[in-house]
Design a protein around this motif. Structure first.
Motif, PDB file in Angstrom:
ATOM      1  N   ALA A   1      59.370  54.225  17.575  1.00 19.37           N
ATOM      2  CA  ALA A   1      60.620  53.463  17.702  1.00 19.37           C
ATOM      3  C   ALA A   1      61.806  54.423  17.773  1.00 19.37           C
ATOM      4  O   ALA A   1      61.895  55.375  16.997  1.00 19.37           O
ATOM      5  N   ASP A   2      62.720  54.157  18.699  1.00 13.38           N
ATOM      6  CA  ASP A   2      63.973  54.908  18.756  1.00 13.38           C
ATOM      7  C   ASP A   2      64.986  54.347  17.770  1.00 13.38           C
ATOM      8  O   ASP A   2      65.863  55.064  17.282  1.00 13.38           O
TER       9      ASP A   2
ATOM     10  N   ALA B   1      59.615  42.235  24.580  1.00 12.22           N
ATOM     11  CA  ALA B   1      58.300  42.408  25.203  1.00 12.22           C
ATOM     12  C   ALA B   1      57.205  42.516  24.146  1.00 12.22           C
ATOM     13  O   ALA B   1      57.218  43.434  23.323  1.00 12.22           O
ATOM     14  N   LEU B   2      56.241  41.586  24.203  1.00  8.86           N
ATOM     15  CA  LEU B   2      55.113  41.611  23.285  1.00  8.86           C
ATOM     16  C   LEU B   2      53.828  42.070  23.972  1.00  8.86           C
ATOM     17  O   LEU B   2      53.165  42.985  23.501  1.00  8.86           O
TER      18      LEU B   2
ATOM     19  N   THR C   1      54.119  48.977  17.811  1.00  3.16           N
ATOM     20  CA  THR C   1      55.182  49.884  18.234  1.00  3.16           C
ATOM     21  C   THR C   1      54.603  51.127  18.895  1.00  3.16           C
ATOM     22  O   THR C   1      55.089  51.575  19.946  1.00  3.16           O
ATOM     23  N   ALA C   2      53.545  51.687  18.317  1.00  2.00           N
ATOM     24  CA  ALA C   2      52.911  52.866  18.905  1.00  2.00           C
ATOM     25  C   ALA C   2      52.335  52.556  20.285  1.00  2.00           C
ATOM     26  O   ALA C   2      52.475  53.351  21.228  1.00  2.00           O
TER      27      ALA C   2
ATOM     28  N   SER D   1      62.650  47.838  25.453  1.00  2.00           N
ATOM     29  CA  SER D   1      62.059  46.677  24.790  1.00  2.00           C
ATOM     30  C   SER D   1      62.623  46.481  23.390  1.00  2.00           C
ATOM     31  O   SER D   1      62.836  47.443  22.645  1.00  2.00           O
ATOM     32  N   ILE D   2      62.842  45.201  23.025  1.00  2.00           N
ATOM     33  CA  ILE D   2      63.305  44.832  21.683  1.00  2.00           C
ATOM     34  C   ILE D   2      62.340  43.792  21.094  1.00  2.00           C
ATOM     35  O   ILE D   2      62.701  42.636  20.892  1.00  2.00           O
ATOM     36  N   PRO D   3      61.108  44.190  20.808  1.00  2.00           N
ATOM     37  CA  PRO D   3      60.116  43.218  20.336  1.00  2.00           C
ATOM     38  C   PRO D   3      60.417  42.709  18.932  1.00  2.00           C
ATOM     39  O   PRO D   3      60.882  43.449  18.062  1.00  2.00           O
ATOM     40  N   TYR D   4      60.121  41.441  18.713  1.00  2.00           N
ATOM     41  CA  TYR D   4      60.322  40.782  17.422  1.00  2.00           C
ATOM     42  C   TYR D   4      58.978  40.513  16.770  1.00  2.00           C
ATOM     43  O   TYR D   4      58.016  40.122  17.442  1.00  2.00           O
ATOM     44  N   LEU D   5      58.910  40.712  15.468  1.00  2.00           N
ATOM     45  CA  LEU D   5      57.727  40.380  14.666  1.00  2.00           C
ATOM     46  C   LEU D   5      56.507  41.184  15.128  1.00  2.00           C
ATOM     47  O   LEU D   5      55.483  40.634  15.528  1.00  2.00           O
TER      48      LEU D   5
END
Length: 290
Positions: free
Chosen positions: A259-260, A141-142, A167-168, A157-161
């Motif tokens: 981030a977890d 998710a971006l 992240t916050a 969510s596992i956002p890339y780049l």
């Protein structure tokens, strides 16, 4: 009842395209690498690129604890019913250790690419109908709407780049409960010019993809930041590079931002499509995370 993903993935994982079992001559090495990464203490392996349950299975068989996730499986290339069946089979064999990471990919790679958000919603509807559990799926998710979807229809969510600032913002929008596991690129090089040159070479492909460039523009970067391989400001925001202290500090920024779990992607000069297995670098990285 299996533990939720937030409890099982740990604080750090490895993101890599090179962990796919596409070349039979490398299967033994890949199984050995997976076991080695588990022994080093990583909590998850994220299969970069358009991965599937078939790619995850050998890694799960070679290990006993580590979570393996797709990052990402393209919704355009895998039918939801087949995805649900594959998930069920793999989860039965390795309970709680497979995470189905999903995303809309990019128009450049999917001929049928249309209305990606609506297509993702329909895909999730079909997964629900097929019985694939929402608490074992994750979304790349971006934008705000997809982050909301990750909160409402997935385990997180596992956002890339993305940056620590993204992240916050994702954490604020997701709330406390969902898993937030951004990918972060790492260059083990302390000389600034060399580190940024390696970073720019790897980033070149992604700066041709509107999903990423639009996200950068939404998050405070300018067209100038995206030109000529990316400005120093952009490179420094999406990479951890430097000595061990600097790299650890950058990783900690993502944790402090909410981030977890951080999926660490070693960038060493190989191209995104033909990445190496940087075993020495993975070991070095594990030592600075303890």
């Amino acid at each position: 009842m299996t533990a939720n993903l937030k409890e099982t993935v740990g604080r750090y994982g490895i993101w890599s395209r090179a962990l796919h079992f596409g070349d039979p001559s490398r299967n033994g090495e890949l199984a050995e690498v997976a076991a080695e990464l588990e022994e080093l203490g990583y909590g998850a392996l994220w299969l970069g690129g358009n991965a599937s349950a078939r790619d995850a299975a050998p890694l799960l068989e070679a290990t006993s604890r580590i979570v393996v996730g797709t990052s990402i499986q393209s919704i355009w290339e895998h039918e939801p019913a087949a995805s649900a069946t594959s998930f069920s089979e793999l989860d039965s064999a390795h309970p709680g250790r497979f995470a189905l990471g999903l995303g809309v990919s990019h128009a450049k790679f999917a001929e049928q690419y249309r209305r990606p958000y609506s297509a993702l919603v329909s895909y999730l509807d079909a997964l629900d109908e097929a019985g694939q559990p929402a608490d074992r799926r994750l979304l790349a998710a971006l934008g705000p709407k997809s982050i909301d979807l990750a909160r409402e229809r997935a385990a997180g969510s596992i956002p890339y780049l993305v940056t620590a600032d993204h992240t916050a913002a994702s954490r604020e929008r997701l709330g406390d409960a969902p898993l937030l596991a951004p990918e972060l690129k790492v260059v083990l090089e302390s000389e600034p010019a060399r580190a940024r040159a390696v970073a720019r070479d790897y980033l070149a492909l992604y700066l041709t993809l509107p999903n990423y460039t639009n996200n950068f523009l939404r998050n405070g970067f300018t067209e100038d930041d995206l030109a000529n391989g990316g400005s120093d400001r952009l490179i420094d925001a999406v990479y951890a590079w430097g000595d061990e202290t600097q790299i650890r500090a950058r990783i900690d920024e993502y944790i402090a931002a909410g981030a977890d779990h951080v999926a660490l992607n070693i960038v060493d000069g190989s191209t995104p499509s033909r990445e190496s297995l940087p075993r020495e670098a993975w070991s070095k990285l594990a030592s600075l995370l303890t």
